[in-house]
Write a protein that holds these residues in place. Structure first.
Motif, PDB file in Angstrom:
ATOM      1  N   PRO A   1      -5.717 -16.427  -9.743  1.00  0.00           N
ATOM      2  CA  PRO A   1      -5.088 -17.142 -10.865  1.00  0.00           C
ATOM      3  C   PRO A   1      -6.042 -18.096 -11.563  1.00  0.00           C
ATOM      4  O   PRO A   1      -6.999 -18.603 -10.963  1.00  0.00           O
TER       5      PRO A   1
ATOM      6  N   GLU B   1       1.497 -21.445 -11.636  1.00  0.00           N
ATOM      7  CA  GLU B   1       0.663 -20.272 -11.883  1.00  0.00           C
ATOM      8  C   GLU B   1      -0.549 -20.170 -10.960  1.00  0.00           C
ATOM      9  O   GLU B   1      -1.135 -19.090 -10.847  1.00  0.00           O
TER      10      GLU B   1
ATOM     11  N   ARG C   1       1.908 -25.959 -14.869  1.00  0.00           N
ATOM     12  CA  ARG C   1       1.274 -24.633 -14.800  1.00  0.00           C
ATOM     13  C   ARG C   1       0.341 -24.548 -13.593  1.00  0.00           C
ATOM     14  O   ARG C   1       0.228 -23.476 -12.966  1.00  0.00           O
TER      15      ARG C   1
END
Length: 440
Positions: free
Chosen positions: A298, A288, A284
């Motif tokens: 983010p 992300e 992640r």
């Protein structure tokens, strides 16, 4: 059979001039360690002390404290007992929550002048390895329990880590020791107890030397983990655009192979003393945060950590504390000001730039950024928008609204830690104060 002389010599060698403390629960393992070293202390010149942590989880814990105190007194050992409150049981589990409370208390009580001895043995090591394996741990987790580690500034040593539980029990029976049997150790709802009582007897029936061989595997994993840490440090040293102690350059991180990148991330997060990521959270971070659109903000988080991006840097930090962005406070003196999020605004005396007593009389207030603020930096002909200045100063976006602002009437004159306007620049003869941010 336990070699008392060998263990005492080992402890003496490790302790050097430090004060020796034994983590004494009252159970058979720590009782044996306490008895063994207390009996050898006169010959080895080891001054043994016992420290007991009362978790308050059992109805008989008060009686256990008395038992431990009496045992220590009989052995002529200085004894300390500390009561703790075990929290986060639902999220961490009973064993981990109790360990966290225990280690926190030990770290707070002891110092770098002390060495702490704990009584984990070979079977404990093997159990830890199996539990970590069932959790999908990598080499660091499969290293199980190190024979030595640091608890804050305190040296911790496990002198019985290569000793079998049978040898420990034989010593206890030989010396007619009496110890506490914690009833929670029989509760198979907890994973370690289930492994110990339900699985371990089956394993050892088929593989009698399994404790020894699994402990050896843990040592191999520890060596592999050390090599991976060395590689991660080399990769970290090779990054040429490090701009903050808590940040990594994204482009150079992505240039590494996936295995080296993940290894570096785990190493760096551990070095920041933040909670370790799962494999899913590692991915992640890349998907992300690192690969997010450049104009986005983010965030990836898990328990105890937040990962963000700013100016192509990957930041790792503890979760930001809740605060009140609308807080306004009249400033009537130069006392410390609580900012409500674990920080304080402290006024440092200076003779260069800052605010003086006359400005207090004119009406100063502390506020936080709402948008549109402007300030005239020293030497500048014009006021500048605070948003643009934050960009010039490289202040990450998530911190900008938390920077305390000092206003004289309605004019911004100080951006704490970053800038004082010309108004706050005074003559050399004046005693002035400059606001700085500190942890409470």
């Amino acid at each position: 059979m336990l070699n008392q002389q060998q263990i005492a010599d080992l402890v003496k060698d490790k302790s050097a001039k430090k004060k020796v403390w034994i983590a004494y629960s009252g159970g058979v393992d720590s009782h044996v360690l306490l008895h063994l070293l207390a009996s050898a202390s006169s010959e080895q010149a080891i001054q043994v002390n016992a420290i007991h942590i009362d978790h308050g989880l059992q109805p008989h814990s008060v009686q256990w404290v008395k038992h431990c105190a009496n045992t220590a007194e009989a052995l002529n050992v200085h004894f300390v007992s500390i009561s703790v409150r075990v929290e986060n049981i639902d999220s961490l589990g009973m064993e981990a929550a109790a360990r966290e409370a225990r280690y926190k208390a030990l770290e707070q009580y002891l110092s770098d002048d002390d060495i702490l001895l704990t009584a984990q043995h070979q079977e404990d090591q093997a159990e830890t390895l199996l539990l970590q394996l069932l959790r999908g741990a990598g080499p660091k987790g499969l290293s199980a329990m190190a024979s030595e580690f640091m608890l804050g500034d305190v040296d911790v040593f496990r002198p019985l880590i290569n000793q079998s539980q049978n040898d420990i029990l034989d010593y206890a029976q030989q010396h007619n020791l009496h110890w506490i049997e914690d009833p929670s150790n029989a509760d198979t709802r907890w994973s370690r107890n289930y492994l110990r009582h339900s699985l371990w007897p089956v394993i050892t029936e088929r593989w009698p030397s399994s404790a020894k061989t699994l402990s050896r595997s843990a040592e191999h994993c520890a060596e592999a983990s050390e090599l991976l840490d060395d590689l991660a440090q080399q990769d970290l040293d090779s990054l040429t655009t490090l701009t903050a102690a808590s940040a990594l350059p994204i482009d150079e991180l992505l240039a590494l192979s996936k295995a080296r990148r993940n290894n570096l991330l785990r190493f760096f997060i551990h070095s920041q003393k933040l909670p370790a990521p799962s494999t899913i959270n590692l991915q992640r971070i890349i998907d992300e945060v690192c690969l997010a659109k450049q104009d986005s903000e983010p965030l990836v988080s898990w328990s105890g950590i937040e990962v963000r991006r700013y100016q192509n840097q990957l930041y790792f930090m503890k979760p930001l504390a809740v605060y009140n962005p609308d807080k306004q406070l009249e400033i009537n003196n130069f006392d410390d000001i609580s900012l409500g999020d674990g920080r304080i605004l402290h006024w440092e005396k200076t003779s260069e730039k800052g605010v003086d007593i006359s400005m207090l009389r004119k009406g100063m207030t502390l506020r936080f950024r709402q948008g549109g603020e402007r300030i005239k930096p020293p030497g500048s002909l014009h006021h500048k928008v605070l948003k643009h200045l934050f960009q010039e100063w490289g202040v990450p976006s998530w911190l900008r609204s938390r920077v305390p602002l000092i206003f004289l009437n309605d004019e911004l004159i100080v951006v704490a830690e970053y800038c004082c306007s010309d108004i706050a620049t005074v003559n050399d003869s004046q005693q002035v104060y400059l606001p700085v941010i500190k942890n409470a």
